[in-house]
Design a protein around this motif. Structure first.
Motif, PDB file in Angstrom:
ATOM      1  N   GLU A  73       0.653  -1.329  -0.166  1.00 39.54           N
ATOM      2  CA  GLU A  73      -0.193  -0.055   0.128  1.00 39.54           C
ATOM      3  C   GLU A  73       1.032   1.214  -0.036  1.00 39.54           C
ATOM      4  O   GLU A  73       1.071   2.067   0.918  1.00 39.54           O
ATOM      5  CB  GLU A  73      -0.953  -0.006   1.310  1.00 39.54           C
ATOM      6  N   ILE A  95       1.836   4.526  -8.132  1.00 42.29           N
ATOM      7  CA  ILE A  95       1.327   3.716  -7.217  1.00 42.29           C
ATOM      8  C   ILE A  95       1.614   2.331  -7.739  1.00 42.29           C
ATOM      9  O   ILE A  95       1.015   1.837  -8.761  1.00 42.29           O
ATOM     10  CB  ILE A  95      -0.155   4.078  -6.572  1.00 42.29           C
ATOM     11  N   LEU A  97       0.881  -1.511  -7.941  1.00 37.73           N
ATOM     12  CA  LEU A  97      -0.571  -2.513  -8.073  1.00 37.73           C
ATOM     13  C   LEU A  97      -0.403  -3.670  -7.524  1.00 37.73           C
ATOM     14  O   LEU A  97       0.417  -4.539  -7.948  1.00 37.73           O
ATOM     15  CB  LEU A  97      -1.087  -2.331  -9.429  1.00 37.73           C
ATOM     16  N   THR A 148       5.167  -5.684  -5.543  1.00 35.01           N
ATOM     17  CA  THR A 148       5.032  -4.547  -4.916  1.00 35.01           C
ATOM     18  C   THR A 148       6.321  -4.093  -3.798  1.00 35.01           C
ATOM     19  O   THR A 148       7.196  -3.190  -3.975  1.00 35.01           O
ATOM     20  CB  THR A 148       3.768  -4.010  -4.191  1.00 35.01           C
ATOM     21  N   CYS A 175      -1.145   6.921  -0.865  1.00 31.79           N
ATOM     22  CA  CYS A 175      -0.672   5.580  -0.924  1.00 31.79           C
ATOM     23  C   CYS A 175      -1.700   4.848  -0.312  1.00 31.79           C
ATOM     24  O   CYS A 175      -1.876   3.597  -0.751  1.00 31.79           O
ATOM     25  CB  CYS A 175       0.227   5.570   0.202  1.00 31.79           C
ATOM     26  N   GLY A 178      -3.592   2.500  -2.851  1.00 34.19           N
ATOM     27  CA  GLY A 178      -2.757   1.131  -3.362  1.00 34.19           C
ATOM     28  C   GLY A 178      -3.746  -0.162  -2.753  1.00 34.19           C
ATOM     29  O   GLY A 178      -3.515  -1.080  -3.316  1.00 34.19           O
TER      30      GLY A 178
END
Length: 379
Positions: A73, A95, A97, A148, A175, A178
């Protein structure tokens, strides 16, 4: 005079490594390799602590290999790109994913789903698509998480798992898009398609549950009942749109019976945002017996199974799941962030704590104690 070509180099930075499941998270110096073809290296500026990250810490998330760098996130700035990358460039705000959008699988072309066959729920995302890791620590390979790994100051991901956002967006706030805010808000407006004047019950008033509350309010629900055993969350829930809040421990009967009595025949929409088997069946039972919809949002425990009376569905109730709020993230996140910049909703209200990244352990303690809704870590 010939100009020198500067190629991305290995970066040493701080990251939170989970060496083994069940062990405390450890802030370490790691090496982050340059991005390869169709990959992007990002400097993470801010990242939230989500309950899913706690599942990784405790070994309750499916298919994870250790050691691993969790976190999903986050928001940051593109540091470098590998050959073939066209969706972002160095300097872009982005951001990551946690559910990719590969552009290739059958789900990509189907408007009925936001699932992707490249996601962890179908195939492993513990390494990059070429089967290697970009992280090392103390001479050991460290695994990725959902492509991520935002608990690292620098991280690498395939371009299928990243999207560019508004250059003016505050990264320490967006954030949340996310995972937490997008998941909850989308569960209401996309998956359930809550209607004006409807009644809703939200089981669990953490960051995602409160985002469901905001989604129900935005969709025009007239009655939004928040349910949690932590009464400290009730004030925030009511600020964000809950019309009433109840604690199941205050009643001598099952909470589903309480809800049916309060509403006549059950709520139009129920959302389970805890990931507990018992509350999943309670949420289903609390729905209107003829046309109520129950949406499962919380991730269930690893290897859990559920049993229920099929007659609960026979009269017309519907039971469905919601993955990341039903958004195709590459398409949806830029618009969600843009709407946030226009003040169409306020996920900032979910942020209760902001800590330097080195205090990530304290952030998890706040989560375990039920004292934080969302804790944001800053690099």
């Amino acid at each position: 005079m010939t100009e020198l070509c500067v190629f991305p180099q290995v970066i040493k930075c701080k990251a939170a490594v989970i060496w083994k499941k069940g062990e405390p998270i450890s802030v370490e110096e790691v090496e982050v390799s340059p991005p390869r073809a169709n990959e992007v290296r990002v400097k993470i500026v801010a990242t939230g602590i989500c309950r899913t990250d706690d599942h990784v810490l405790e070994g309750e998330f499916p298919g994870i290999d250790y050691p691993v760098i969790a976190g999903h996130e986050g928001a940051g700035i593109v540091e470098s790109i590998g050959p073939g990358v066209t969706c972002v460039k160095p300097g872009d705000k982005v951001i990551p994913l946690c559910v990719p959008q590969c552009g290739e699988c059958s789900c990509f072309v189907n408007p009925k789903t936001n699932f992707c066959f490249k996601s962890q729920l179908y195939q492993s995302q513990n390494l990059m698509p070429d089967g290697t890791s970009r992280f090392t620590c103390k001479g050991k390979k460290v695994h990725h998480f959902l492509w991520t790994s935002t608990f690292s100051e620098y991280t690498v991901m395939p371009e299928a798992a990243i999207v560019r956002i508004d250059a003016a967006a505050p990264l320490d706030k967006v954030c949340l898009f996310g995972c937490g805010f997008s998941t909850g808000f989308g569960a209401a407006v996309n998956t359930a398609k809550v209607e004006p004047g409807s009644s809703c019950a939200v089981f669990g008033l953490g960051g995602v549950g409160l985002s469901v509350v905001m989604g129900c309010k935005a969709a025009g629900a007239s009655r939004i009942i928040g349910i949690d055993i932590n009464k400290d969350k009730f004030t925030k829930a009511e600020e964000l749109g809950a019309t009433e809040c109840i604690n199941p421990q205050d009643f001598q009967k099952p909470i589903q019976e309480v809800l049916v009595e309060k509403t006549g025949h059950g709520v139009d929409y129920a959302f389970e945002v805890i990931g507990c088997i018992d509350t999943m069946t309670a949420a289903l039972s609390s729905c209107h017996l003829a046309y109520g919809t129950c949406v499962l949002v919380g991730a269930p425990p690893l290897r859990s199974e559920i049993s229920f009376d099929p007659m609960l569905l026979f009269t017309g109730r519907r039971w469905t799941g919601s993955l990341l709020g039903g958004w195709k993230l590459k398409d949806a996140l830029p618009k969600l962030v843009s709407d946030y910049m226009k003040k169409k909703y306020n996920p900032d209200a979910l942020i209760t704590h902001t800590l330097p990244f080195e205090k990530i352990g304290e952030g998890f303690e706040l989560l375990h104690a039920g004292k934080s809704i969302r804790c944001i870590l800053l690099f």
